[in-house]
Design a protein around this motif. Structure first.
Motif, short mmCIF file in Angstrom:
data_model
loop_
_atom_site.label_atom_id
_atom_site.label_comp_id
_atom_site.label_asym_id
_atom_site.label_seq_id
_atom_site.Cartn_x
_atom_site.Cartn_y
_atom_site.Cartn_z
N TYR A 68 0.83 -1.20 0.00
CA TYR A 68 0.00 0.00 0.00
C TYR A 68 0.86 1.24 0.00
CZ TYR A 68 -3.85 -3.04 1.55
OH TYR A 68 -4.79 -4.03 1.65
N GLU A 69 0.28 2.33 -0.49
CA GLU A 69 0.86 3.66 -0.34
C GLU A 69 -0.04 4.41 0.62
OE1 GLU A 69 0.87 5.34 -4.25
OE2 GLU A 69 2.35 3.93 -5.00
N TYR A 70 0.54 5.24 1.46
CA TYR A 70 -0.22 6.01 2.44
C TYR A 70 0.07 7.49 2.29
CZ TYR A 70 -1.06 1.59 4.87
OH TYR A 70 -1.45 0.31 5.20
N ARG A 71 -0.90 8.29 2.69
CA ARG A 71 -0.68 9.72 2.82
C ARG A 71 -1.51 10.21 4.00
NH1 ARG A 71 -3.86 12.41 -2.37
NH2 ARG A 71 -5.96 11.80 -1.71
N LEU A 72 -1.14 11.35 4.50
CA LEU A 72 -1.77 11.92 5.67
C LEU A 72 -2.41 13.24 5.27
CD1 LEU A 72 -1.96 11.64 8.81
CD2 LEU A 72 0.13 13.02 8.90
#
Length: 189
Positions: A68-72
């Motif tokens: 997965y790729e995550y961002r905030l």
């Protein structure tokens, strides 16, 4: 206004530290499979504890053996938001047109983006029933903008009046071709 001093992802655990927070209402965590659509994965806004705070979030819905790729996302008191990406993430930021823009056959859009350290880009679009189309199809462009010719745009727009078109930028980074921007849409009047 939020400034992060650290944002790391370790498997499905996210850890971030703020250096500065002003009028911060809280955070959301977004996830996607590489090249997919972003989805918000926290049920409620993650509460703030003030600047120079360390926050953690565990993605309990993550599927094992899936990358997965995550961002905030930080949300301020007026509802505006800013996205932050983990250290070392090469980001393609879309500049224009705005999400949900409307165009007609006479108004040729200029698609612009910003990115650093990329080797090249391809513009991709799709509409209901079309599949993903890529320009240029067989090469990579170093330019961070794409403007269709007036004639090709007019032909395209006249065929798709009333359609919603989705677009994104595919980037080539260190030999990897699975880097994508967010997806935006526009409508042809």
């Amino acid at each position: 206004l939020v400034t992060l001093s650290e944002f790391q992802v370790d498997g499905n655990n996210l850890i971030w530290t703020t250096a500065f927070e002003l009028d911060n209402a809280g955070f959301n965590v977004w996830r996607r499979v590489s090249g997919g659509f972003w989805e918000k994965i926290n049920g409620t806004l993650i509460s703030t504890t003030g600047q120079a705070s360390t926050y953690t979030f565990t993605d309990s819905s993550a599927v094992s053996d899936q990358d997965y790729e995550y961002r905030l996302e930080d949300i301020d008191m007026s509802g505006s938001s800013t996205f932050h990406y983990p250290a070392g993430t090469a980001v393609i930021s879309l500049i224009s047109p705005a999400d949900g823009a409307e165009f007609d056959a006479a108004t040729v859009p200029v698609f612009q983006w910003n990115a650093t350290d990329y080797d090249g880009f391809r513009f991709q679009y799709a509409y209901q029933g079309s599949g993903i189309q890529t320009l240029p199809a067989d090469s990579w462009s170093p330019a961070m903008s794409f403007t269709p010719s007036a004639d090709s745009w007019a032909d395209f727009a006249n065929q798709l009046t009333g359609e919603t078109v989705y677009w994104r930028i595919k980037g080539k980074f260190n030999g990897t071709e699975d880097n994508y921007s967010d997806v935006r849409q526009f409508t042809i009047e």
